[in-house]
Motif scaffolding. Structure first.
Motif, PDB file in Angstrom:
ATOM      1  N   LYS A  35     -96.769  43.081  20.746  1.00 44.80           N
ATOM      2  CA  LYS A  35     -96.537  42.566  22.095  1.00 44.80           C
ATOM      3  C   LYS A  35     -97.039  43.515  23.171  1.00 44.80           C
ATOM      4  CE  LYS A  35     -94.638  38.680  21.198  1.00 44.80           C
ATOM      5  NZ  LYS A  35     -95.298  37.446  21.561  1.00 44.80           N
ATOM      6  N   ALA A  44     -94.983  48.001  20.510  1.00 48.97           N
ATOM      7  CA  ALA A  44     -93.836  47.091  20.523  1.00 48.97           C
ATOM      8  C   ALA A  44     -94.253  45.885  19.685  1.00 48.97           C
ATOM      9  CB  ALA A  44     -93.492  46.670  21.940  1.00 48.97           C
ATOM     10  N   ASP A  46     -93.086  42.321  17.701  1.00 46.79           N
ATOM     11  CA  ASP A  46     -92.099  41.248  17.623  1.00 46.79           C
ATOM     12  C   ASP A  46     -92.143  40.660  16.214  1.00 46.79           C
ATOM     13  OD1 ASP A  46     -90.322  39.201  17.991  1.00 46.79           O
ATOM     14  OD2 ASP A  46     -91.552  38.105  19.431  1.00 46.79           O
ATOM     15  N   GLY A  50     -86.633  37.893  18.492  1.00 45.36           N
ATOM     16  CA  GLY A  50     -86.318  37.784  19.910  1.00 45.36           C
ATOM     17  C   GLY A  50     -86.671  39.027  20.700  1.00 45.36           C
ATOM     18  N   ARG A  51     -86.229  40.188  20.222  1.00 48.65           N
ATOM     19  CA  ARG A  51     -86.535  41.455  20.913  1.00 48.65           C
ATOM     20  C   ARG A  51     -87.569  42.224  20.111  1.00 48.65           C
ATOM     21  NH1 ARG A  51     -81.543  44.925  22.783  1.00 48.65           N
ATOM     22  NH2 ARG A  51     -83.297  46.140  23.508  1.00 48.65           N
ATOM     23  N   PRO A  52     -88.596  42.742  20.775  1.00 47.22           N
ATOM     24  CA  PRO A  52     -89.580  43.555  20.060  1.00 47.22           C
ATOM     25  C   PRO A  52     -88.963  44.854  19.537  1.00 47.22           C
ATOM     26  CG  PRO A  52     -90.429  42.877  22.200  1.00 47.22           C
ATOM     27  CD  PRO A  52     -88.971  42.523  22.165  1.00 47.22           C
ATOM     28  N   VAL A  53     -89.491  45.326  18.432  1.00 46.67           N
ATOM     29  CA  VAL A  53     -89.066  46.586  17.831  1.00 46.67           C
ATOM     30  C   VAL A  53     -90.102  47.645  18.192  1.00 46.67           C
ATOM     31  CG1 VAL A  53     -88.654  47.763  15.631  1.00 46.67           C
ATOM     32  CG2 VAL A  53     -87.932  45.382  15.924  1.00 46.67           C
ATOM     33  N   GLU A  97     -83.904  48.752  16.676  1.00 49.36           N
ATOM     34  CA  GLU A  97     -84.968  48.643  17.666  1.00 49.36           C
ATOM     35  C   GLU A  97     -86.015  49.744  17.580  1.00 49.36           C
ATOM     36  OE1 GLU A  97     -81.641  48.842  18.962  1.00 49.36           O
ATOM     37  OE2 GLU A  97     -81.371  46.694  18.820  1.00 49.36           O
TER      38      GLU A  97
END
Length: 125
Positions: A35, A44, A46, A50-53, A97
Motif C-alpha cells: 500500500k 506497508a 495489506d 483492513g489495516r496494513p502491516v 502490525e
C-alpha cells in the motif's frame, strides 16, 4: 480402586502438553498488496485484514543519507512495488502490525536482491 487409570490420564495430559509446547510454528508465506513505501527498507502491506502491516525488509542495510540515494530508492520501490502483490515470509513478528520479513514479488524476484543489484543497499553480515 486402581491407580493405573489415573497414571494413564496423567501421562496423556503430560504428552499433550509436551506436543503443545514443542510444536513447530512454521510461518508460511503470506500474500498481500504493498500500500505504501514508508522508508527505504520499510513497506506497508495489506494482507486483507483492513489495516496494513508494517514490514521491515530483513537482511539488508539501505544506502546512507550521505550517499544521497534516498529519492532514487523510494522512486524504485514505488515504481516496482506500490500497488503490486507480494509474497512475505516473516522472520520475526513484533506485533500484529509490525514484522521483519523477506519480501518477494509474485514473479519470484527477491526485493532485497534487486535493491543490492541497483546499488541501493548492502547485505547485512
Amino acid at each position: 480402586m486402581s491407580i493405573v487409570p489415573i497414571l494413564f490420564a496423567v501421562g496423556i495430559v503430560i504428552l499433550a502438553m509436551y506436543f503443545l509446547l514443542n510444536k513447530k510454528s512454521e510461518d508460511k508465506d503470506r500474500e498481500g498488496v504493498v500500500k505504501d513505501i514508508l522508508k527505504k527498507d520499510v513497506l506497508a502491506v495489506d494482507f486483507g485484514g483492513g489495516r496494513p502491516v508494517v514490514v521491515k525488509l530483513f537482511g539488508i542495510t539501505p544506502a546512507t543519507e550521505a550517499e544521497m540515494l534516498d529519492e532514487k530508492i523510494l522512486a524504485f520501490l514505488d515504481e516496482s512495488l506500490r500497488g503490486h502483490r507480494v509474497s512475505v515470509r516473516p522472520v520475526s513478528v513484533s506485533s500484529a502490525e509490525l514484522m521483519t520479513a523477506e519480501v518477494r514479488t509474485l514473479g519470484g524476484e527477491y526485493v532485497n536482491a534487486a535493491l543490492v543489484r541497483h546499488g541501493f543497499a548492502r547485505w547485512q553480515v
